[in-house]
Enzyme design. Structure first.
Site, PDB file in Angstrom:
ATOM      1  CB  SER A  96      -0.962  -0.048   1.192  1.00 17.07           C
ATOM      2  OG  SER A  96      -1.980   0.911   1.066  1.00 17.07           O
ATOM      3  CG  ASP A 225      -6.933  -3.106  -3.251  1.00 19.29           C
ATOM      4  OD1 ASP A 225      -7.571  -2.270  -2.582  1.00 19.29           O
ATOM      5  OD2 ASP A 225      -5.700  -3.255  -3.162  1.00 19.29           O
ATOM      6  CG  HIS A 254      -5.657  -2.476   0.370  1.00 21.15           C
ATOM      7  ND1 HIS A 254      -4.985  -2.031  -0.752  1.00 21.15           N
ATOM      8  CD2 HIS A 254      -5.084  -1.835   1.429  1.00 21.15           C
ATOM      9  CE1 HIS A 254      -4.060  -1.166  -0.401  1.00 21.15           C
ATOM     10  NE2 HIS A 254      -4.092  -1.028   0.912  1.00 21.15           N
TER      11      HIS A 254
END
Length: 274
Positions: A96, A225, A254
């Site tokens: 991320s 995601d 995610h």
């Protein structure tokens, strides 16, 4: 606990596990800390690798600075850590926001110490929609996150954990422990750092950094995601890095370091050792 001192005096916490084997550095997402990578760190260290994971400034046990909560400083802090520990032949793995941090490191400091990169559900190339990035998410998406951070961040983190971050809103099948750990790590992050980091992960243009990558790169992304949609993140990043390998986790959310642990660990180990 071990720390390195950044150029402006900030103290950056890190853990250093394993042996003198090939080093792997794990960079975490927002609003988390190195604890988010502890399962992968244990797995890789048990298999002969030296595993380093840090708390980004403003997060976890690192200094909660007023300034420097943006990608250039994050990348420079990472350079201090890598140089201080004299890490070479290094694999950089970023989840991320951490994916943005490691590619900005490459853009600013090159790949002299880096052997390979792994982007996991990562924010590059550019999340927010702009005139030259029409595929991005509407600015209102991130304005709402900032508003939640200001108004009641404890509730914001609970809503993210119980909803889109893990994909719990899809099937109601994500363990309570994972969701509680997300909330606890978020609340340990400084309010200022967490707020500023929203702009850092959403509005930083990583396209020039991706173009500078000249080492083998693995891009892993779930096609469900809801935080960094596959079409916004992984699919486009892979297209911008020469010879990048794209691995799509069908139906995955995610939070791959938690929800897809066994598969992710196996893919990381195969790429690093391969």
């Amino acid at each position: 606990m071990p720390y390195v001192t950044a150029d402006d005096g900030a103290e950056i916490f890190y853990r250093d596990w394993g042996t003198d084997g090939t080093p792997v550095l794990l960079s975490h997402g927002w609003p988390l800390s190195s604890d988010a990578w502890e399962a992968a760190a244990l797995f890789l260290a048990e298999r002969g690798h030296r595993v380093v994971a840090h708390d980004r400034r403003g997060h976890g046990r690192s200094s909660q600075t007023w300034h420097g909560n943006e990608m250039d400083t994050y990348a420079d802090d990472l350079a201090v850590l890598i140089d201080t520990l004299d890490l070479r032949d290094l694999t950089l793995v970023g989840h991320s926001t951490g994916g943005g941090e490691i590619v900005r490191y490459v853009g600013r400091h090159g790949t002299g110490r880096v052997a390979r990169l792994v982007l996991v559900s990562a924010v590059p190339p550019l999340m927010v929609r702009t005139d030259d990035n029409p595929e991005g998410l509407p600015p209102e998406t991130f304005e709402a996150i900032r508003a939640g951070e200001r108004a009641n961040r404890a509730q914001l983190y609970r809503d993210l954990a119980d909803g889109p971050f893990f994909g719990h809103n899809r099937r109601q099948d994500v363990a309570q422990g994972f969701r509680d750990a997300f909330w606890a790590q978020g609340m340990a992050t400084g309010h200022r750092g967490a707020y500023e980091c929203i702009a850092a992960f959403s509005a930083t243009d990583f396209r020039p950094d991706l173009a500078a990558i000249d080492v083998p790169t693995l891009v892993i992304h779930g096609d469900d995601d809801q935080i960094v949609p596959f079409e916004v993140g992984g699919k486009r990043s892979a297209s911008l890095v020469d010879d990048a390998v794209l691995t799509v986790y069908e139906g995955a959310s995610h939070a791959l370091p938690d929800t897809e642990r066994e598969r992710l660990h196996a893919d990381l180990l195969a790429f690093i050792d391969g």
